[in-house]
Design a protein around this motif. Structure first.
Motif, PDB file in Angstrom:
ATOM      1  N   UNK A  73      60.181  47.116  38.619  1.00  0.00           N
ATOM      2  CA  UNK A  73      61.249  47.014  39.614  1.00  0.00           C
ATOM      3  C   UNK A  73      62.348  46.131  39.028  1.00  0.00           C
ATOM      4  N   UNK A  74      63.530  46.699  38.871  1.00  0.00           N
ATOM      5  CA  UNK A  74      64.638  46.038  38.182  1.00  0.00           C
ATOM      6  C   UNK A  74      65.571  45.350  39.176  1.00  0.00           C
ATOM      7  N   UNK A  75      65.957  44.127  38.831  1.00  0.00           N
ATOM      8  CA  UNK A  75      66.941  43.394  39.633  1.00  0.00           C
ATOM      9  C   UNK A  75      68.130  43.038  38.753  1.00  0.00           C
ATOM     10  N   UNK A  76      69.318  43.504  39.165  1.00  0.00           N
ATOM     11  CA  UNK A  76      70.567  43.213  38.456  1.00  0.00           C
ATOM     12  C   UNK A  76      71.441  42.359  39.359  1.00  0.00           C
ATOM     13  N   UNK A  77      71.842  41.208  38.849  1.00  0.00           N
ATOM     14  CA  UNK A  77      72.621  40.260  39.656  1.00  0.00           C
ATOM     15  C   UNK A  77      74.066  40.241  39.149  1.00  0.00           C
ATOM     16  N   UNK A  78      75.005  40.591  40.043  1.00  0.00           N
ATOM     17  CA  UNK A  78      76.430  40.576  39.735  1.00  0.00           C
ATOM     18  C   UNK A  78      77.064  39.342  40.377  1.00  0.00           C
ATOM     19  N   UNK A  79      77.695  38.516  39.572  1.00  0.00           N
ATOM     20  CA  UNK A  79      78.410  37.361  40.091  1.00  0.00           C
ATOM     21  C   UNK A  79      79.910  37.647  40.071  1.00  0.00           C
ATOM     22  N   UNK A  80      80.572  37.411  41.202  1.00  0.00           N
ATOM     23  CA  UNK A  80      82.010  37.606  41.331  1.00  0.00           C
ATOM     24  C   UNK A  80      82.604  36.391  42.035  1.00  0.00           C
ATOM     25  N   UNK A 198      58.927  47.720  48.135  1.00  0.00           N
ATOM     26  CA  UNK A 198      57.808  46.792  48.254  1.00  0.00           C
ATOM     27  C   UNK A 198      56.490  47.438  47.835  1.00  0.00           C
ATOM     28  N   UNK A 199      56.305  48.712  48.178  1.00  0.00           N
ATOM     29  CA  UNK A 199      55.093  49.415  47.768  1.00  0.00           C
ATOM     30  C   UNK A 199      55.027  49.569  46.253  1.00  0.00           C
ATOM     31  N   UNK A 200      56.175  49.913  45.641  1.00  0.00           N
ATOM     32  CA  UNK A 200      56.217  50.037  44.184  1.00  0.00           C
ATOM     33  C   UNK A 200      55.941  48.685  43.532  1.00  0.00           C
ATOM     34  N   UNK A 201      56.533  47.639  44.080  1.00  0.00           N
ATOM     35  CA  UNK A 201      56.282  46.283  43.566  1.00  0.00           C
ATOM     36  C   UNK A 201      54.804  45.934  43.659  1.00  0.00           C
ATOM     37  N   UNK A 202      54.203  46.241  44.798  1.00  0.00           N
ATOM     38  CA  UNK A 202      52.793  45.923  45.006  1.00  0.00           C
ATOM     39  C   UNK A 202      51.906  46.716  44.055  1.00  0.00           C
ATOM     40  N   UNK A 203      52.209  47.999  43.872  1.00  0.00           N
ATOM     41  CA  UNK A 203      51.395  48.840  42.989  1.00  0.00           C
ATOM     42  C   UNK A 203      51.436  48.329  41.551  1.00  0.00           C
ATOM     43  N   UNK A 204      52.638  48.020  41.061  1.00  0.00           N
ATOM     44  CA  UNK A 204      52.754  47.508  39.695  1.00  0.00           C
ATOM     45  C   UNK A 204      52.078  46.145  39.560  1.00  0.00           C
ATOM     46  N   UNK A 205      52.262  45.299  40.547  1.00  0.00           N
ATOM     47  CA  UNK A 205      51.662  43.961  40.488  1.00  0.00           C
ATOM     48  C   UNK A 205      50.136  44.046  40.457  1.00  0.00           C
ATOM     49  N   UNK A 206      49.577  44.910  41.305  1.00  0.00           N
ATOM     50  CA  UNK A 206      48.124  45.088  41.316  1.00  0.00           C
ATOM     51  C   UNK A 206      47.636  45.613  39.973  1.00  0.00           C
ATOM     52  N   UNK A 207      48.372  46.554  39.406  1.00  0.00           N
ATOM     53  CA  UNK A 207      47.990  47.120  38.109  1.00  0.00           C
ATOM     54  C   UNK A 207      48.031  46.049  37.025  1.00  0.00           C
ATOM     55  N   UNK A 208      49.103  45.270  37.008  1.00  0.00           N
ATOM     56  CA  UNK A 208      49.235  44.235  35.977  1.00  0.00           C
ATOM     57  C   UNK A 208      48.126  43.180  36.121  1.00  0.00           C
ATOM     58  N   UNK A 209      47.791  42.815  37.343  1.00  0.00           N
ATOM     59  CA  UNK A 209      46.743  41.809  37.557  1.00  0.00           C
ATOM     60  C   UNK A 209      45.376  42.317  37.116  1.00  0.00           C
ATOM     61  N   UNK A 210      45.173  43.625  37.209  1.00  0.00           N
ATOM     62  CA  UNK A 210      43.871  44.185  36.849  1.00  0.00           C
ATOM     63  C   UNK A 210      43.715  44.360  35.344  1.00  0.00           C
TER      64      UNK A 210
END
Length: 608
Positions: A73-80, A198-210
């Protein structure tokens, strides 16, 4: 013009993928599969060939990006000057549907935003028919493809583009969901975009933890990001791992070395298994092994060097002249004609992969050994032929030294499978062929004039694939001929400290001229050779320089142009990340993948 390759980040759902730029633009996306016709192809052309940009409508003073820890899950932060905006990108997967979700959140201030969507299925050519659905969503249809856009932002059509403006206000989210489905199926139901993220975040997080990566020593986070990337390039149903999610990103900026990498190469088999198994990824490794067996099943004389994601064999190559190419690098190619080449080294990779699968504890496959025996039997009849080699050259077949080394490895692994696991096979005959190949390589692949092994029999050019000799146990790493070959590669193929594949002046690939970048997997192989030679400080220093080439979100392409100081080639490259994982384990363990694969006490390699 598209951004620099390293300015992109990957999002995906283990079925398809997209590249998101630092400017908030998705410039490449193929749905529903990695190898589908791209519907956003600005990466290889112009915005008119398809893109989806969400970005501030006011000047941006700073852009930073990150993946949520352990996820894609990608987060891009734009500052203006007006405030700071966070753009969250993710891809979800439903039965028969693919969802691309983009959520805009103002972290401070009130920021004017702009959205532009240019859908162009068919690699940037087809203008879809756009209509408004009864529930207010927008549908775009072109042949078999339907795209449904769901957002609260008012949108308008202009010059065959979909445009919109809105203001990101602190404390409120603005969401967009683009859903692909077959045009002949019912329109998919609307989904909650925030819930999908949130579901995608949870799925990846669970996979990485395992999947624990503590064995990576000082590079746990580096290895985890590479493993996530490898997982993202793995098809969730077939187990096939694509080399990259892109086509025709150039190995030589402005040149013709542009290939479609959205397929699965047998050559990657052994090193990929090592990367997965040594990281505890038993399920993924088993799926990859099973894909390998299914793909090559059939008559052994019809084995290809690559296959489609589900094992497809017909990968006809053609050019798309309407795309101008990344920074003018033409032609843009779809499909890959190398699928029809003879590359003898893949027999060694397949037999080695199957042997290592047994050695590393994967449950045996009932059909695997019969298939391996058939492959070795066919190899007995063709191993003396010239081939196109590991680099898939288009300049004519030669007796490439590395190809013959891997022929040796094929027979060696077949013999060891019989001797160590009680399998049935004509081991005496295989041993005779193995020893014959070994003698021939030492006699014809070694140049007395150069004092080292060379790219092909009778030649004088060097080739980084010769680094495989010690890695597969053909000769010990401290053999004077191996030491001399590594020294020659250091002297003649290093550019700014990174390894080039071969000497371009020889025109062995049939594509004269230009400057190709250093090949990153070969650079990791040099570090592996240093480990095998006991040059641990040099191995660690080279590895640190290599991982410093990763972009801001930890991704690597196939090559690095040390003149332009840029990543080049298809991106992100699975084989590069596989090589990174293995080298990290080689440096972090007393007995890592390099030592394991090259273990000499069982190779039977008589010094010639």
């Amino acid at each position: 013009m598209a951004l620099r390759i390293e300015d992109y980040a990957l999002i995906g759902n283990c079925e398809s993928a997209a590249l998101v730029g630092r400017d908030g633009s998705i410039d490449w996306m193929a749905l529903p599969r990695f190898d589908s016709h791209a519907s956003f192809a600005a990466l290889l052309g112009t915005p008119e060939n398809g893109r989806w940009q969400i970005a501030p409508a006011v000047p941006v003073t700073r852009v930073t990006r990150r993946y949520r820890e352990g996820t894609l899950v990608l987060e891009t932060r734009f500052e203006t000057e007006a405030g700071t905006v966070l753009l969250v990108d993710a891809m979800g997967r439903r039965e028969g549907h693919g969802d691309v979700v983009r959520l805009v959140r103002a972290e401070s201030g009130s920021v004017p935003m702009r959205v532009e969507i240019v859908l162009r299925p068919g690699y940037g050519t087809v203008v879809p028919w756009v209509s408004r659905l009864a529930d207010g969503r927008v549908a775009a249809v072109a042949g078999p493809d339907r795209y449904v856009l769901d957002t609260t932002v008012p949108l308008r059509g202009q010059d065959f583009r979909t445009l919109g403006e809105f203001t990101a206000e602190e404390g409120a989210d603005t969401a967009f969901t683009l859903t692909w489905s077959p045009s002949f199926h019912p329109v998919p139901q609307a989904v909650d975009p925030a819930q999908i993220i949130e579901l995608v975040t949870e799925d990846w997080t669970d996979w990485a933890r395992s999947h624990r990566t503590e064995t990576a020593g000082d590079w746990v986070e580096v290895v985890q990001r590479s493993l996530i990337t490898l997982k993202a390039l793995t098809h969730y149903e077939t187990g096939g791992i694509v080399a990259a999610p892109t086509t025709s990103l150039p190995e030589q900026l402005g040149g013709p070395r542009n290939w479609d990498y959205r397929y699965c190469w047998l050559r990657d088999a052994t090193l990929t298994l090592y990367a997965l198994l040594t990281s505890g990824f038993l399920e993924e490794a088993s799926a990859w092994r099973d894909w390998l067996i299914r793909a090559i099943a059939g008559s052994p004389d019809q084995m290809q060097i690559m296959y489609g994601i589900a094992g497809e064999r017909r990968l006809e190559e053609y050019e798309v002249p309407w795309l101008a190419g990344y920074e003018g690098s033409t032609p843009v190619r779809i499909g890959n004609a190398a699928a029809g080449q003879l590359q003898l080294d893949v027999y060694g990779e397949v037999l080695d992969a199957m042997y290592q699968a047994r050695r590393l504890g994967l449950a045996p496959d009932d059909n695997g050994w019969n298939l391996e025996r058939a492959l070795v039997g066919h190899l007995e009849t063709i191993w003396q032929q010239p081939d196109e080699g590991i680099w898939e050259v288009r300049g004519g077949r030669k007796h490439f030294t590395a190809s013959k080394v891997m022929v040796w490895a094929a027979f060696d692994r077949a013999i060891r499978s019989v001797e160590e696991y009680g399998l049935a096979g004509p081991v005496d005959r295989w041993r005779g062929v193995r020893d014959q190949v070994h003698r021939e390589v030492c006699e014809r692949g070694f140049s007395a004039e150069k004092g080292c092994f060379t790219q092909y029999y009778g030649g004088t050019s060097l080739d980084a694939s010769l680094l495989l000799m010690a890695m597969v146990g053909f000769l010990p790493a401290d053999d004077p001929r191996v030491v001399a070959t590594v020294k020659a590669i250091e002297d003649h193929l290093l550019e700014d400290g990174f390894v080039k594949r071969y000497d371009e002046t020889g025109n062995v690939d049939g594509l004269a001229g230009g400057h190709e970048g250093a090949f990153l997997p070969c650079s990791f192989w040099l570090a592996d050779n240093y480990v095998l030679m006991g040059r641990l400080d040099e191995a660690r220093a080279l590895f640190e320089r290599l991982i410093a080439l990763r972009n801001d979100v930890g991704l690597l392409s196939e090559e690095y142009d040390s003149v332009a100081k840029r990543q080049v080639g298809n991106f992100p490259q699975a084989f590069t990340h596989v090589a990174l994982i293995n080298t990290a384990h080689n440096l972090s363990r007393e007995f890592g993948p390099a030592q394991h694969r090259a273990e000499s006490k069982e190779t039977g390699a008589a010094v010639s």
